[in-house]
Design a protein around this motif. Sequence first.
Motif, PDB file in Angstrom:
ATOM      1  N   LYS A   1       1.604   7.716  11.265  1.00 54.79           N
ATOM      2  CA  LYS A   1       0.536   7.689  10.272  1.00 54.79           C
ATOM      3  C   LYS A   1       1.028   7.270   8.895  1.00 54.79           C
ATOM      4  CE  LYS A   1      -3.306  10.468   8.540  1.00 54.79           C
ATOM      5  NZ  LYS A   1      -3.992  11.793   8.594  1.00 54.79           N
ATOM      6  N   GLU A   2       2.310   7.514   8.594  1.00 62.07           N
ATOM      7  CA  GLU A   2       2.819   7.170   7.266  1.00 62.07           C
ATOM      8  C   GLU A   2       2.754   5.665   7.004  1.00 62.07           C
ATOM      9  OE1 GLU A   2       6.267   7.132  10.138  1.00 62.07           O
ATOM     10  OE2 GLU A   2       4.563   8.443   9.709  1.00 62.07           O
ATOM     11  N   ILE A   3       2.651   4.867   8.052  1.00 62.55           N
ATOM     12  CA  ILE A   3       2.581   3.414   7.906  1.00 62.55           C
ATOM     13  C   ILE A   3       1.340   2.998   7.110  1.00 62.55           C
ATOM     14  CG2 ILE A   3       2.201   1.249   9.204  1.00 62.55           C
ATOM     15  CD1 ILE A   3       5.070   2.162   9.242  1.00 62.55           C
ATOM     16  N   ILE A   4       0.233   3.738   7.262  1.00 59.51           N
ATOM     17  CA  ILE A   4      -1.006   3.345   6.585  1.00 59.51           C
ATOM     18  C   ILE A   4      -1.236   4.090   5.285  1.00 59.51           C
ATOM     19  CG2 ILE A   4      -2.068   2.712   8.796  1.00 59.51           C
ATOM     20  CD1 ILE A   4      -3.805   5.259   8.500  1.00 59.51           C
ATOM     21  N   ASN A   5      -0.314   4.991   4.909  1.00 62.90           N
ATOM     22  CA  ASN A   5      -0.489   5.767   3.687  1.00 62.90           C
ATOM     23  C   ASN A   5      -0.313   4.901   2.448  1.00 62.90           C
ATOM     24  OD1 ASN A   5      -0.940   8.063   5.159  1.00 62.90           O
ATOM     25  ND2 ASN A   5       1.130   8.895   4.870  1.00 62.90           N
ATOM     26  N   LYS A   6      -1.107   5.179   1.429  1.00 59.18           N
ATOM     27  CA  LYS A   6      -1.005   4.467   0.167  1.00 59.18           C
ATOM     28  C   LYS A   6       0.300   4.821  -0.539  1.00 59.18           C
ATOM     29  CE  LYS A   6      -3.456   3.803  -4.222  1.00 59.18           C
ATOM     30  NZ  LYS A   6      -4.651   4.177  -5.029  1.00 59.18           N
ATOM     31  N   ILE A   7       0.961   3.800  -1.107  1.00 57.31           N
ATOM     32  CA  ILE A   7       2.159   4.057  -1.886  1.00 57.31           C
ATOM     33  C   ILE A   7       1.815   4.007  -3.372  1.00 57.31           C
ATOM     34  CG2 ILE A   7       3.724   3.199  -0.106  1.00 57.31           C
ATOM     35  CD1 ILE A   7       3.980   0.615  -1.714  1.00 57.31           C
ATOM     36  N   ASP A   8       2.596   4.746  -4.175  1.00 59.68           N
ATOM     37  CA  ASP A   8       2.282   4.874  -5.604  1.00 59.68           C
ATOM     38  C   ASP A   8       2.869   3.752  -6.458  1.00 59.68           C
ATOM     39  OD1 ASP A   8       0.885   7.255  -5.172  1.00 59.68           O
ATOM     40  OD2 ASP A   8       2.734   8.437  -5.294  1.00 59.68           O
ATOM     41  N   GLU A   9       3.913   3.093  -5.956  1.00 59.82           N
ATOM     42  CA  GLU A   9       4.571   2.068  -6.756  1.00 59.82           C
ATOM     43  C   GLU A   9       4.674   0.755  -5.983  1.00 59.82           C
ATOM     44  OE1 GLU A   9       8.269   3.526  -8.202  1.00 59.82           O
ATOM     45  OE2 GLU A   9       7.381   5.216  -9.265  1.00 59.82           O
ATOM     46  N   PRO A  10       3.552   0.029  -5.861  1.00 58.06           N
ATOM     47  CA  PRO A  10       3.600  -1.252  -5.151  1.00 58.06           C
ATOM     48  C   PRO A  10       4.288  -2.324  -5.992  1.00 58.06           C
ATOM     49  CG  PRO A  10       1.445  -0.930  -6.139  1.00 58.06           C
ATOM     50  CD  PRO A  10       2.211   0.351  -6.348  1.00 58.06           C
ATOM     51  N   LEU A  11       4.674  -3.405  -5.307  1.00 57.15           N
ATOM     52  CA  LEU A  11       5.211  -4.565  -6.021  1.00 57.15           C
ATOM     53  C   LEU A  11       4.107  -5.168  -6.878  1.00 57.15           C
ATOM     54  CD1 LEU A  11       7.115  -6.284  -3.088  1.00 57.15           C
ATOM     55  CD2 LEU A  11       8.107  -4.855  -4.886  1.00 57.15           C
ATOM     56  N   THR A  12       4.449  -5.620  -8.046  1.00 62.52           N
ATOM     57  CA  THR A  12       3.448  -6.249  -8.926  1.00 62.52           C
ATOM     58  C   THR A  12       3.889  -7.652  -9.301  1.00 62.52           C
ATOM     59  OG1 THR A  12       4.526  -5.265 -10.859  1.00 62.52           O
ATOM     60  CG2 THR A  12       2.686  -4.062  -9.856  1.00 62.52           C
TER      61      THR A  12
END
Length: 226
Positions: free
Chosen positions: A215-226
């Motif tokens: 399930k962690e694969i679909i979790n939102k991350i807080d620091e995406p690449l910008t």
Amino acid sequence: MCGRFAQFSSRDEYLQFLNISGDTVPYDPQPLDRYNVAPGTRVLILSEQEGNCSLDPVVWGYRPEWWGKPPLINSRSETAATGKMFSKLWRTGRAIVPANGWFEWKKSGSRKQPYYIYRSDGRPLFMAAIGHAPFNSDHGHEGFVIVTTSSNQGMVDIHDRRPLVFDAEVARIWINESTTPEEAACLADKKALAESAFRWHPVSARVGNPHNQGKEIINKIDEPLT
């Protein structure tokens, strides 16, 4: 484009949304738990055969004998009905891939940030597919492809192509054996869910490795690449 997707709900949940009874297709309450489905693997897809619905594990990818390149995993809705590669599949091999969401990658400099895309109302996705029927037989490299359409607005900043996703009622018409190729083309053109029906968020680059599941694969991350 669709190069990865998630199919983690149970057969029961997908079939209930499609209003298909357990007398027609065997129900199974066990979640499929596939959070990172990759091409070349077998995927449960729904089709209609001789008036009955069927869920079968089919290879994601299509490579006929004369095709000297790697298997294709997507087809364009705008050309599949009439092109040499897919017109027969459009006539006789329409199917639905039940799913929960799919992944796309957005360029960020020299790197790419993956996003998970899903219905904003939480319902399953019913992605249009075409393949070598009947699907309860093994046809080697001639499996199925996911039909894609253009991302006209909203989602185009992530990718200019997306899976052709129907609601449950239209999905049943898509696979119905009495639906003509011309009627199917009209469904593809007029009845796909709009971009406004979806949400998306950045996820971990771990989705790039198909061995990473959970399930962690679909979790939102807080620091995406910008």
